[in-house]
Design a protein around this motif. Sequence first.
Motif, PDB file in Angstrom:
ATOM      1  N   LYS A  44      30.220  31.290  10.984  1.00  0.00           N
ATOM      2  CA  LYS A  44      30.893  30.172  10.310  1.00  0.00           C
ATOM      3  C   LYS A  44      30.217  29.763   9.004  1.00  0.00           C
ATOM      4  O   LYS A  44      30.624  28.806   8.368  1.00  0.00           O
ATOM      5  N   GLY A  45      29.168  30.494   8.604  1.00  0.00           N
ATOM      6  CA  GLY A  45      28.528  30.240   7.321  1.00  0.00           C
ATOM      7  C   GLY A  45      27.903  28.854   7.205  1.00  0.00           C
ATOM      8  O   GLY A  45      28.018  28.215   6.165  1.00  0.00           O
ATOM      9  N   VAL A  46      27.244  28.421   8.254  1.00  0.00           N
ATOM     10  CA  VAL A  46      26.609  27.098   8.243  1.00  0.00           C
ATOM     11  C   VAL A  46      25.335  27.206   7.405  1.00  0.00           C
ATOM     12  O   VAL A  46      24.246  27.454   7.910  1.00  0.00           O
ATOM     13  N   ASP A  47      25.516  27.020   6.103  1.00  0.00           N
ATOM     14  CA  ASP A  47      24.450  27.324   5.141  1.00  0.00           C
ATOM     15  C   ASP A  47      23.640  26.106   4.704  1.00  0.00           C
ATOM     16  O   ASP A  47      23.057  26.087   3.619  1.00  0.00           O
ATOM     17  N   ASN A  48      23.567  25.111   5.570  1.00  0.00           N
ATOM     18  CA  ASN A  48      22.692  23.949   5.347  1.00  0.00           C
ATOM     19  C   ASN A  48      21.703  23.811   6.502  1.00  0.00           C
ATOM     20  O   ASN A  48      21.172  22.747   6.755  1.00  0.00           O
ATOM     21  N   LEU A  49      21.456  24.915   7.188  1.00  0.00           N
ATOM     22  CA  LEU A  49      20.583  24.950   8.363  1.00  0.00           C
ATOM     23  C   LEU A  49      19.405  25.891   8.112  1.00  0.00           C
ATOM     24  O   LEU A  49      19.592  27.040   7.720  1.00  0.00           O
ATOM     25  N   ILE A  50      18.194  25.358   8.323  1.00  0.00           N
ATOM     26  CA  ILE A  50      16.980  26.168   8.283  1.00  0.00           C
ATOM     27  C   ILE A  50      16.347  26.087   9.662  1.00  0.00           C
ATOM     28  O   ILE A  50      15.954  25.005  10.105  1.00  0.00           O
ATOM     29  N   SER A  51      16.274  27.208  10.336  1.00  0.00           N
ATOM     30  CA  SER A  51      15.629  27.267  11.644  1.00  0.00           C
ATOM     31  C   SER A  51      14.326  28.044  11.509  1.00  0.00           C
ATOM     32  O   SER A  51      14.269  29.053  10.817  1.00  0.00           O
ATOM     33  N   THR A  52      13.295  27.544  12.150  1.00  0.00           N
ATOM     34  CA  THR A  52      12.010  28.230  12.155  1.00  0.00           C
ATOM     35  C   THR A  52      11.717  28.699  13.568  1.00  0.00           C
ATOM     36  O   THR A  52      12.075  28.036  14.538  1.00  0.00           O
ATOM     37  N   VAL A  53      11.083  29.848  13.678  1.00  0.00           N
ATOM     38  CA  VAL A  53      10.704  30.397  14.975  1.00  0.00           C
ATOM     39  C   VAL A  53       9.196  30.604  14.984  1.00  0.00           C
ATOM     40  O   VAL A  53       8.656  31.316  14.138  1.00  0.00           O
ATOM     41  N   ASP A  54       8.529  29.942  15.921  1.00  0.00           N
ATOM     42  CA  ASP A  54       7.099  30.124  16.157  1.00  0.00           C
ATOM     43  C   ASP A  54       6.970  31.464  16.884  1.00  0.00           C
ATOM     44  O   ASP A  54       7.158  31.557  18.091  1.00  0.00           O
ATOM     45  N   TRP A  55       6.674  32.505  16.116  1.00  0.00           N
ATOM     46  CA  TRP A  55       6.715  33.887  16.597  1.00  0.00           C
ATOM     47  C   TRP A  55       5.305  34.338  16.948  1.00  0.00           C
ATOM     48  O   TRP A  55       4.663  35.062  16.213  1.00  0.00           O
ATOM     49  N   ASN A  56       4.821  33.878  18.116  1.00  0.00           N
ATOM     50  CA  ASN A  56       3.452  34.199  18.513  1.00  0.00           C
ATOM     51  C   ASN A  56       3.370  35.214  19.655  1.00  0.00           C
ATOM     52  O   ASN A  56       2.290  35.566  20.085  1.00  0.00           O
ATOM     53  N   GLY A  57       4.510  35.657  20.152  1.00  0.00           N
ATOM     54  CA  GLY A  57       4.509  36.668  21.210  1.00  0.00           C
ATOM     55  C   GLY A  57       4.055  36.159  22.561  1.00  0.00           C
ATOM     56  O   GLY A  57       3.764  36.956  23.449  1.00  0.00           O
ATOM     57  N   GLN A  58       4.018  34.840  22.723  1.00  0.00           N
ATOM     58  CA  GLN A  58       3.567  34.246  23.985  1.00  0.00           C
ATOM     59  C   GLN A  58       4.593  33.237  24.485  1.00  0.00           C
ATOM     60  O   GLN A  58       5.252  32.572  23.697  1.00  0.00           O
ATOM     61  N   GLN A  59       4.697  33.148  25.787  1.00  0.00           N
ATOM     62  CA  GLN A  59       5.464  32.071  26.388  1.00  0.00           C
ATOM     63  C   GLN A  59       4.768  31.659  27.675  1.00  0.00           C
ATOM     64  O   GLN A  59       3.745  32.250  28.031  1.00  0.00           O
TER      65      GLN A  59
END
Length: 158
Positions: A44-59
């Motif tokens: 839907k081209g929601v181009d006012n959204l910035i998502s960050t992912v804490d990419w540490n390989g752990q959960q």
Amino acid sequence: MSVALGVALSKKLNGENNVVYSLHGDGELDEGQNWEAIMFAGAKGVDNLISTVDWNGQQIDGPTDKVMNLGDLEAKFKAFAWDVMILEKGNDVDAVVAGLEAAKARLGKGKPVVILMKTVMGAGVDFMEGHHEWHGIAPNDEQLAKALAQLPETLGDY
């Protein structure tokens, strides 16, 4: 992700120019509702959204590649029509701020933006660094004192 998407879409539909930010953990991306939202936002081209992912390989249950391998996150977000940025120094606050500023400059072009931030869980604390066991456990008073003594005033070196 779904809530952030709903807010961002609402802002767009109301003609508002607000940017919506969301923060996610890579382990959180095991949950299917996130991928439904990710797919919708791109489609839907929601181009006012910035998502960050804490990419540490752990959960909480262990390394993400052992619990539920996420595969190539960059390729997945691109496949769902997101503009993807990789932030190599996700523990560096100055780098994160610069990354968010760079992401803002990429908005308004028909795609949501995701910043995949490579981080180290427990960065800078020798007994915590890289250990998923600390995901949901608070240190005792002695451990806290030891951890604080190991951390610089800022994490600019990470």
